[in-house]
Scaffold this active site. Structure first.
Site, PDB file in Angstrom:
ATOM      1  CB  CYS A 131      -0.931   0.017   1.212  1.00 47.76           C
ATOM      2  SG  CYS A 131      -0.056   0.076   2.791  1.00 47.76           S
ATOM      3  N   GLY A 132       2.155   1.134   0.072  1.00 49.17           N
ATOM      4  CA  GLY A 132       3.011   2.313   0.035  1.00 49.17           C
ATOM      5  C   GLY A 132       3.768   2.570   1.326  1.00 49.17           C
TER       6      GLY A 132
END
Length: 282
Positions: free
Chosen positions: A258-259
């Site tokens: 998701c980063g």
């Protein structure tokens, strides 16, 4: 400093932009030595070692099985050695977690009362309604990168800054596959200015699940419905027979993270720069 620069210089360091943080510096050779020694240690001893070595140590968790096993181990270590460094929890509440996840958080708080929890939400909002009034409905579908930045990356960076985080324990394991297949026990995240520690890196899903059962650790009831890895409800689905553990995350998309654990994209760097500019102009 990028990863290549840290290798070329022979040093890895962890220090956020907060000047009051104690500096954690490791030469590349020392980091390699530590990982070689820790590789054969069990998770509890890895945790004990890291609680002594790293100042300002926290655990980031979304209350997955690995994180829950770590919470249980930490709680027991702190009960055995009250003078040891306390390791608080950081939970990024995207506002889109399953209801079962929020119920689990309350059960964990009741069970582990010697563990402190810090909750960080998207900046300036407290509910899904407020989030969607500000950013629109289904932002996670319309612009996944922007959603990740607002709901996860920015709150994480804010947590690291406000809490003066120097090192974090994560729930990542090699058996989860994808970008996690070759991670070390200790990593230096130069982009975020912290050390990341993966204490259960060598454990399989079966080993983690057995620990949860043997120690009667509270867990997400979604596990009993085929969810092996649980994130936001809009991007999580059950895992089929024979599928990878994290196959239910962003199913059908070319995405595995998701980063918050991957390198910053150019888009993320742009958003970060815009946010810093707004702060400087305020």
């Amino acid at each position: 400093m990028d990863d290549n620069a840290s290798v070329d210089s022979g040093f890895g360091s962890a220090n956020s932009s907060t000047s009051s943080l104690p500096l954690v510096s490791l030469t590349a050779a020392h980091l390699k030595h530590l990982n070689k020694q820790l590789e054969s240690m069990d998770p509890v001893n890895i945790l004990r070692f890291c609680m002594v070595l790293f100042p300002n140590l926290y655990q980031t968790t979304a209350f997955g099985l690995t994180g829950l096993a770590t919470i249980d181990m930490l709680s027991k270590i702190q009960q055995e050695s009250p003078a040891s460094q306390a390791v608080d929890l950081i939970f990024l509440d995207t506002l889109y977690h399953f209801q079962e996840t929020y119920e689990l958080v309350e059960r964990v708080k009741a069970r582990y009362q010697n563990v402190r929890l810090h909750v960080f939400k998207p900046n300036g909002v407290d509910t899904v309604g407020e989030f969607e009034d500000t950013y629109g409905e289904k932002l996670y579908d319309m612009s996944a990168d922007l959603y990740d930045w607002i709901a996860k990356v920015e709150p994480q960076q804010r947590a690291y800054s406000e809490l003066n985080v120097a090192a974090v324990l994560t729930g990542r394991r090699r058996s989860q596959g994808g970008q996690r297949g070759d991670i070390d026990v200790i990593e230096v995240d130069e982009e975020r200015g912290i050390v990341k520690i993966n204490p259960l890196v060598n454990w399989s899903f079966q080993q983690v699940k057995a620990y949860i059962e043997d120690n009667k650790v509270p867990y997400n009831t979604l596990l009993d419905r085929g969810y092996k890895s649980v994130g936001d409800w809009h991007s999580t689905s059950p895992v089929g027979e024979g599928e990878d553990e994290r196959a239910g995350r962003w199913k059908g998309q070319d995405k595995t993270e998701c980063g918050i654990h991957s390198k910053k994209s150019r888009y993320t760097q742009l958003l970060e720069g815009m946010a810093e500019q707004r702060v400087s102009q305020a």
